[in-house]
Motif scaffolding. Structure first.
Motif, PDB file in Angstrom:
ATOM      1  N   GLY A 148       0.430   3.358  -4.699  1.00  0.00           N
ATOM      2  CA  GLY A 148      -0.912   3.315  -5.526  1.00  0.00           C
ATOM      3  C   GLY A 148      -1.109   4.436  -6.572  1.00  0.00           C
ATOM      4  O   GLY A 148      -0.647   5.552  -6.168  1.00  0.00           O
ATOM      5  N   ASN A 170       0.821  -1.143  -0.111  1.00  0.00           N
ATOM      6  CA  ASN A 170      -0.080   0.039  -0.052  1.00  0.00           C
ATOM      7  C   ASN A 170       1.121   1.249  -0.037  1.00  0.00           C
ATOM      8  O   ASN A 170       0.668   2.197   0.765  1.00  0.00           O
ATOM      9  N   ASN A 192      -1.776  -1.110  -7.104  1.00  0.00           N
ATOM     10  CA  ASN A 192      -1.136  -0.695  -5.948  1.00  0.00           C
ATOM     11  C   ASN A 192      -0.041  -2.029  -5.798  1.00  0.00           C
ATOM     12  O   ASN A 192      -0.240  -2.857  -4.865  1.00  0.00           O
TER      13      ASN A 192
END
Ligand code: CA
Ligand code: CA
Ligand code: CA
Length: 213
Positions: free
Chosen positions: A118, A115, A132
């Motif tokens: 992205g 994460n 992502n």
């Protein structure tokens, strides 16, 4: 029969158009980035909507560009002029008639942190693609494409937004194209054969069709 020309509806989809505007971090001219980088409020065709700006990197900064010498990172380096998160949003306004379109671009992640890299692509408020990846699973420029329909003609924003961890390191973006998909062989927006293959792949594989709400 001559080969029809590529009809990208976007201005500066390759991010390789330059001029003398200067960056927010180092004051570097966009046309003199050479093997370096800086962050810009706008570049030809693209404008910052929120965040620190559009980080333009020349080949060799982190990776080599997919096309030409320049590519984009939207988890952008801070500067003294702009405020907000380093994850930034940029857009370009296009005028689209009723029809079907393909948005394509190349993406690659910078880090191996979940994460963190992205990139979301939108047309208007509709999300076309939400990427992502991390480098341990994807460490090359990869093309993504999405099919969408316009049922109400007018101006639309093509938007890219950095998402995930706000740490100045994010997903890279290059070689963006917006093509109208035609069913009429006499249309002047017939893509090149290589692009036709891509469109086929997009429709079979990654393509999504959005319905106007
Ligand atoms: Ca490029
Ligand atoms: Ca950055
Ligand atoms: Ca990040």
């Amino acid at each position: 029969m001559s080969i029809p020309s590529f009809a990208n509806l976007l201005t500066n989809g390759n991010f390789d158009e330059t001029d003398s505007r200067t960056g927010l971090v180092h004051g570097r001219r966009l046309d003199q980035l050479s093997a370096n980088w800086d962050v810009y409020t706008s570049i030809p065709g693209w404008t910052t909507q929120s965040g620190r700006g559009i980080e333009v990197q020349a080949s060799g900064t982190v990776f080599n560009a997919h096309s030409g010498n320049l590519y984009i990172e939207l988890d952008s380096h801070p500067n003294d002029t702009t405020t907000g998160s380093t994850n930034s949003i940029m857009f370009q306004t296009v005028n689209l008639g009723i029809g079907d379109y393909i948005l394509s671009f190349y993406y690659r992640p910078r880090t191996d942190t979940a994460n963190d890299n992205g990139i979301q692509a939108r047309i208007g408020t509709d999300v076309l693609l939400n990427l992502n990846a991390v480098t341990s699973t994807s460490n090359a420029w990869t093309q993504y494409s999405a099919l969408f329909s316009v049922t109400s003609a007018g101006s639309k924003n093509v938007t890219f937004e950095a998402t995930g961890i706000d740490n100045q390191l994010g997903g890279f973006l290059d070689t963006v194209s917006l093509l109208q998909r035609t069913t009429d062989g006499t249309s002047e927006t017939i893509p090149e054969p290589s692009t036709l293959a891509l469109i086929g792949a997009a429709m079979v594989g990654l393509g999504i069709k959005l319905r106007r709400r």
